[in-house]
Design an enzyme around this catalytic site. Structure first.
Site, PDB file in Angstrom:
ATOM      1  CG  ASP A  36      -0.195  -0.028   2.529  1.00 59.40           C
ATOM      2  OD1 ASP A  36       1.058  -0.070   2.523  1.00 59.40           O
ATOM      3  OD2 ASP A  36      -0.852  -0.009   3.580  1.00 59.40           O
ATOM      4  CE  LYS A 195      11.707  35.570  -8.550  1.00 56.40           C
ATOM      5  NZ  LYS A 195      12.391  34.285  -8.445  1.00 56.40           N
ATOM      6  CG  ASP A 221      18.070  31.920  -8.548  1.00 56.23           C
ATOM      7  OD1 ASP A 221      18.276  32.294  -7.377  1.00 56.23           O
ATOM      8  OD2 ASP A 221      16.974  32.075  -9.117  1.00 56.23           O
ATOM      9  CB  THR A 226       8.356  26.580 -12.870  1.00 51.05           C
ATOM     10  OG1 THR A 226       8.809  27.928 -12.683  1.00 51.05           O
ATOM     11  CG2 THR A 226       7.455  26.170 -11.731  1.00 51.05           C
ATOM     12  N   GLY A 228      10.619  29.305 -14.654  1.00 51.82           N
ATOM     13  CA  GLY A 228       9.989  30.575 -15.044  1.00 51.82           C
ATOM     14  C   GLY A 228      10.897  31.785 -14.812  1.00 51.82           C
TER      15      GLY A 228
HETATM   16  C1  R5P Z   1      13.374  32.505  -5.731  1.00 52.72           C
HETATM   17  O1  R5P Z   1      13.314  33.377  -4.948  1.00 52.72           O
HETATM   18  C2  R5P Z   1      14.505  31.591  -6.010  1.00 52.72           C
HETATM   19  O2  R5P Z   1      15.742  32.118  -5.746  1.00 52.72           O
HETATM   20  C3  R5P Z   1      14.428  31.087  -7.410  1.00 52.72           C
HETATM   21  O3  R5P Z   1      14.609  32.161  -8.285  1.00 52.72           O
HETATM   22  C4  R5P Z   1      13.107  30.429  -7.657  1.00 52.72           C
HETATM   23  O4  R5P Z   1      12.778  29.541  -6.628  1.00 52.72           O
HETATM   24  C5  R5P Z   1      13.111  29.723  -8.965  1.00 52.72           C
HETATM   25  O5  R5P Z   1      11.862  29.166  -9.177  1.00 52.72           O
HETATM   26  P1  R5P Z   1      11.308  28.957 -10.633  1.00 52.72           P
HETATM   27  O6  R5P Z   1      12.315  28.193 -11.406  1.00 52.72           O
HETATM   28  O7  R5P Z   1      10.028  28.192 -10.428  1.00 52.72           O
HETATM   29  O8  R5P Z   1      11.021  30.307 -11.219  1.00 52.72           O
END
Ligand code: R5P
Length: 298
Positions: A36, A195, A221, A226, A228
């Site tokens: 399960d 952003k 980063d 995603t 995005g």
């Molecule tokens: C946000 O504050 C983080 O530093 C990244 O820029 C973010 O988590 C990236 O997420 P995604 O790829 O969904 O835009």
């Protein structure tokens, strides 16, 4: 002091590398599933040393890995471990660090309290997603001692190789600490964009005064999820006439099936990540910085 390395199911290779660097071998408990879906963890005759480091990252399947971590740590304590250091290279739930909406759970607080309850004494993680709260505030949520190392130097060294007149770009104010450090290491300049996140997938980027024309760009980063955020940065850099665009991040969460294809289609030339999460882009090995930090804290 000697220390046992115990591997969870998510990053067994990273656990082996950390153990090797500490002159030992990782121990692998048996983890199986009932029909399960419930998990069953068996340590057999294993008797842990007083101090153990349990290596388990939180992606993919953050909820499953969290339950596995809770059960394993509780078991290690039952078997006699005195201090359990949870090495969680990618610490999940850190984006939910405040009540964004009325009545919303502060998930990172709940997570840390449950880990504290089952016996986690320390958490060691890599580039924790600390935006609104710092490490001190996270520490305030439970009795767990919080430790962090950064992979930015390793990422900049790897991703910066062969770039011509590189410009380092951070997608938002929070990424400035990584962008500034990467630029320092590459002896070049950096900029950080403005952003606004409208929803998980709708992101607005306001270009600042950076001039990317004719330059190779390194976007840096902590997380690509995603995609995005990076997508908007790539579009903006392309419009300005940037040359090669390399994106580097610590945690390649890559939550959508087309996250990376979309980024390559938009003009990204290369994508580099660390091995805090298992995937083909995780070529930067964080076992060294984790092993060094373990030596420091035990
Ligand atoms: C946000 O504050 C983080 O530093 C990244 O820029 C973010 O988590 C990236 O997420 P995604 O790829 O969904 O835009």
């Amino acid at each position: 002091m000697t220390i046992d390395i115990i591997a969870g199911s998510t990053v067994p290779g990273l656990a082996a590398s950390i153990a090797r660097r500490l002159g030992t071998q990782a121990h692998y408990p048996s983890i199986t599933k009932f029909p399960d879906g419930e998990i069953r963890i068996i340590e057999g005759d294993y008797a842990p040393q007083a101090t153990v480091a349990y290596v388990q990252t939180m992606h993919p399947r953050p909820n499953d890995t969290l339950v596995e971590m809770q059960f394993t740590v509780d078991l290690l304590k039952d078997l006699g471990a005195r201090r359990v250091i949870a090495v969680v290279p990618y610490l999940g739930y850190t984006r939910q660090d405040v009540r964004h909406e009325k009545g919303e759970a502060i998930s990172v607080k709940s997570m840390l309290k449950t880990l504290d309850f089952v016996g986690v004494d320390d958490i060691l993680s890599v580039d924790i997603h600390l935006h609104r709260l710092g490490l001190a505030e996270l520490s305030g949520f439970s009795r767990i001692r919080m430790h962090e190392v950064s992979a930015v130097d390793l990422l900049a060294q790897k991703a910066g190789k062969g770039l011509s007149r590189p410009l380092v770009v951070g997608p938002d104010a929070e990424s400035e600490r990584w962008a500034a450090r990467a630029a320092q290491l590459l002896a070049t300049d950096y900029d950080v964009l403005e952003k606004t996140r409208v929803s998980a997938k709708e992101i607005h980027i306001k270009p600042r005064k950076l001039d990317a024309r004719g330059r190779d760009v390194l976007i840096i980063d902590d997380i690509v999820s995603t995609g995005g955020t990076i997508m908007e940065v790539i579009k903006s850099l392309k419009a300005q006439g940037a040359q090669k665009i390399t994106a580097a991040c610590t945690h390649a969460v890559l939550s959508d099936i087309d996250t990376l294809t979309g980024l390559f289609r938009a003009g990204m030339g290369e994508f580099i990540a660390t091995d805090t999460i298992n995937n083909e882009f995780g070529i930067v090995d964080v076992s060294g910085i984790i092993a060094d930090k373990l030596k420091e804290i035990v």
